[in-house]
Motif scaffolding. Structure first.
Motif, PDB file in Angstrom:
ATOM      1  N   LEU A 244      -6.121   0.911   0.727  1.00  0.00           N
ATOM      2  CA  LEU A 244      -5.024   0.325  -0.044  1.00  0.00           C
ATOM      3  C   LEU A 244      -4.426   1.321  -1.030  1.00  0.00           C
ATOM      4  O   LEU A 244      -3.218   1.306  -1.282  1.00  0.00           O
ATOM      5  CB  LEU A 244      -5.501  -0.927  -0.774  1.00  0.00           C
ATOM      6  N   SER A 245      -5.238   2.206  -1.585  1.00  0.00           N
ATOM      7  CA  SER A 245      -4.686   3.225  -2.491  1.00  0.00           C
ATOM      8  C   SER A 245      -3.804   4.202  -1.731  1.00  0.00           C
ATOM      9  O   SER A 245      -2.788   4.673  -2.258  1.00  0.00           O
ATOM     10  CB  SER A 245      -5.814   3.961  -3.214  1.00  0.00           C
ATOM     11  N   CYS A 246      -4.181   4.505  -0.493  1.00  0.00           N
ATOM     12  CA  CYS A 246      -3.345   5.373   0.331  1.00  0.00           C
ATOM     13  C   CYS A 246      -2.020   4.687   0.644  1.00  0.00           C
ATOM     14  O   CYS A 246      -0.951   5.318   0.607  1.00  0.00           O
ATOM     15  CB  CYS A 246      -4.069   5.733   1.623  1.00  0.00           C
ATOM     16  N   LEU A 247      -2.082   3.391   0.955  1.00  0.00           N
ATOM     17  CA  LEU A 247      -0.852   2.660   1.226  1.00  0.00           C
ATOM     18  C   LEU A 247       0.067   2.644   0.012  1.00  0.00           C
ATOM     19  O   LEU A 247       1.297   2.703   0.147  1.00  0.00           O
ATOM     20  CB  LEU A 247      -1.178   1.237   1.663  1.00  0.00           C
ATOM     21  N   SER A 248      -0.499   2.556  -1.185  1.00  0.00           N
ATOM     22  CA  SER A 248       0.340   2.601  -2.386  1.00  0.00           C
ATOM     23  C   SER A 248       1.098   3.914  -2.482  1.00  0.00           C
ATOM     24  O   SER A 248       2.263   3.947  -2.901  1.00  0.00           O
ATOM     25  CB  SER A 248      -0.510   2.384  -3.645  1.00  0.00           C
ATOM     26  N   GLU A 249       0.444   5.013  -2.118  1.00  0.00           N
ATOM     27  CA  GLU A 249       1.124   6.311  -2.111  1.00  0.00           C
ATOM     28  C   GLU A 249       2.301   6.299  -1.151  1.00  0.00           C
ATOM     29  O   GLU A 249       3.392   6.777  -1.466  1.00  0.00           O
ATOM     30  CB  GLU A 249       0.139   7.412  -1.720  1.00  0.00           C
ATOM     31  N   ALA A 250       2.075   5.769   0.056  1.00  0.00           N
ATOM     32  CA  ALA A 250       3.138   5.751   1.052  1.00  0.00           C
ATOM     33  C   ALA A 250       4.250   4.785   0.665  1.00  0.00           C
ATOM     34  O   ALA A 250       5.437   5.064   0.872  1.00  0.00           O
ATOM     35  CB  ALA A 250       2.554   5.382   2.416  1.00  0.00           C
ATOM     36  N   ARG A 251       3.876   3.627   0.107  1.00  0.00           N
ATOM     37  CA  ARG A 251       4.891   2.657  -0.311  1.00  0.00           C
ATOM     38  C   ARG A 251       5.788   3.221  -1.399  1.00  0.00           C
ATOM     39  O   ARG A 251       6.990   2.918  -1.453  1.00  0.00           O
ATOM     40  CB  ARG A 251       4.202   1.390  -0.816  1.00  0.00           C
ATOM     41  N   TYR A 252       5.214   4.032  -2.271  1.00  0.00           N
ATOM     42  CA  TYR A 252       6.034   4.671  -3.306  1.00  0.00           C
ATOM     43  C   TYR A 252       7.132   5.512  -2.659  1.00  0.00           C
ATOM     44  O   TYR A 252       8.294   5.481  -3.101  1.00  0.00           O
ATOM     45  CB  TYR A 252       5.155   5.531  -4.214  1.00  0.00           C
TER      46      TYR A 252
END
Length: 392
Positions: A244-252
């Motif tokens: 989920l932390s990786c997804l936050s990076e990509a969503r940014y």
């Protein structure tokens, strides 16, 4: 002769510093040379050749945008705003091109950088930053998308080795990747694994017949009794926090990228309206057309201000998940509406591949749901506002 149309009524350019404008200009120039002359054909064909993707990856590596916001290991170590303006220019060319860069840097490389061992970082990050090794990120499964905690991909111990079984789907870059970061259920919870795709038992079939993101390579990761050494596991994280932390990076990055697609559609509509004549004058002279253009500009400018605010906040203090959700929810929805309205200004020409609008609109239909659907981001924001969780 009227001046060339400009979108920057609010002097947004003045909010960037010289280095940020330089990043923007260099990525814009690279896309103008490497992507824009070809992307309509790639999209129409719906099948980027492997050598084309690899050449793009090498060029982006030379430009320094692969993992550009990571420190060390051959990465550029640039700011969140630098990365954001790069994503804007990449997605102004095509969402699939931004996805290539985003999956490489914000998902696969970020996972290794944040949670990998020193050996994993030294082995994979430098060639990935150069574009010599392509990575992918295996989280979504055929039956588990918005609920990754229910994943069925399994990693079990066999002596000192790990054995993985399962399948991931809708994985950008998978058919071309040299390495996959795969998330699997273990007796100790969900763990991440660095999986070379040449490992026996790994296959990465391509998904065909896509009607969106056609200038992007998408596939599956199929794992059949894949044996990995003990040190294949990412040692720095357990549980859903990792993926989920990786997804936050990509969503940014999507927060910025969607505004690139929107800008392309808006500028196309503005230029077209100034040259298309009906009833003996350009359609830009009609009130209803101007109303559409004004509303699209308002949505685009607001989205850009939101992206820049989140970027400055990320550089200063980091972002909370709900802040990223606000950005993705607002900006992707706004970009889709801008593309749909821009299409109406072009009329029948708006569906032609000679213009980018329908390509952007079709791509954004995927961006709306990948890396968190609009519904899930709505509920994340709702929970942050009320303190009540509704989806568990």
């Amino acid at each position: 002769m009227p001046a060339a149309p400009s979108l920057d009524l609010l002097d947004l350019d003045s909010l960037l510093d010289d280095d940020e404008r330089a990043v923007r200009d260099s990525v814009r120039a690279a896309c103008a040379e490497l992507v824009l002359p070809h992307v309509a054909g790639w999209y129409e064909a719906g099948d980027l050749a492997p050598e084309q993707v690899r050449e793009l990856a090498l060029e982006f590596g030379r430009l320094g945008v692969l993992g550009m916001h990571l420190e060390g290991y051959g990465c550029a170590g640039m700011s969140a705003v630098d990365y954001g303006v790069a994503c804007t220019e990449l997605e102004a060319a095509d969402s699939g091109i931004r996805s290539l860069v985003s999956v490489q840097g914000s998902l696969a490389m970020h996972a290794i950088h944040a949670y990998g061992s020193e050996d994993q970082k030294q082995s994979w990050l430098p060639p990935m930053a150069r574009g010599e090794a392509i990575g992918c990120f295996g989280l979504t499964e055929p039956d588990h998308g918005s609920d990754p905690g229910s994943m069925t991909t399994r990693a079990r111990r066999d002596g000192t080795d790990w054995v993985l079984d399962g399948a991931k789907t809708w994985i950008t870059n998978a058919p071309l990747a040299e390495v996959a970061v795969v998330w699997a259920r273990t007796d100790d919870g969900i763990r991440g694994f660095v999986v070379p795709t040449s490992t026996p038992g790994v296959s990465t079939p391509t998904i065909h017949r896509k009607m969106s993101l056609r200038a992007s390579v998408t596939g599956e990761i199929v794992l059949e009794r894949v044996r990995l050494p003990q040190d294949a596991v990412l040692p720095g994280v357990r549980g859903l926090k990792g993926p989920l932390s990786c997804l936050s990076e990509a969503r940014y990055g999507i927060v910025w990228g969607a505004m690139g697609a929107a800008r392309s559609a808006l500028l196309t509509a503005l230029e077209y309206a100034g040259t298309r004549e009906q009833f003996d004058r350009p359609i830009s002279a009609f009130q209803l057309t101007q109303a559409k253009l004004a509303q699209m500009h308002q949505s685009w400018a607001t989205g850009m201000l939101l992206a820049l605010h989140l970027g400055r906040l990320k550089d200063r203090a980091g972002l909370r998940p709900e802040q990223v959700s606000v950005g993705k929810l607002n900006n992707v929805g706004a970009a889709l509406e801008i593309c749909r309205t821009a299409r109406t200004i072009l009329g029948a020409n708006g569906i032609s591949g000679d213009y980018p609008i329908m390509r952007h609109a079709a791509n954004l239909e995927s961006v709306l749901t990948y890396e968190g659907t609009a519904e899930m981001h709505t509920l994340v924001v709702g929970q942050a506002l009320t303190g009540e969780q509704t989806y568990r």
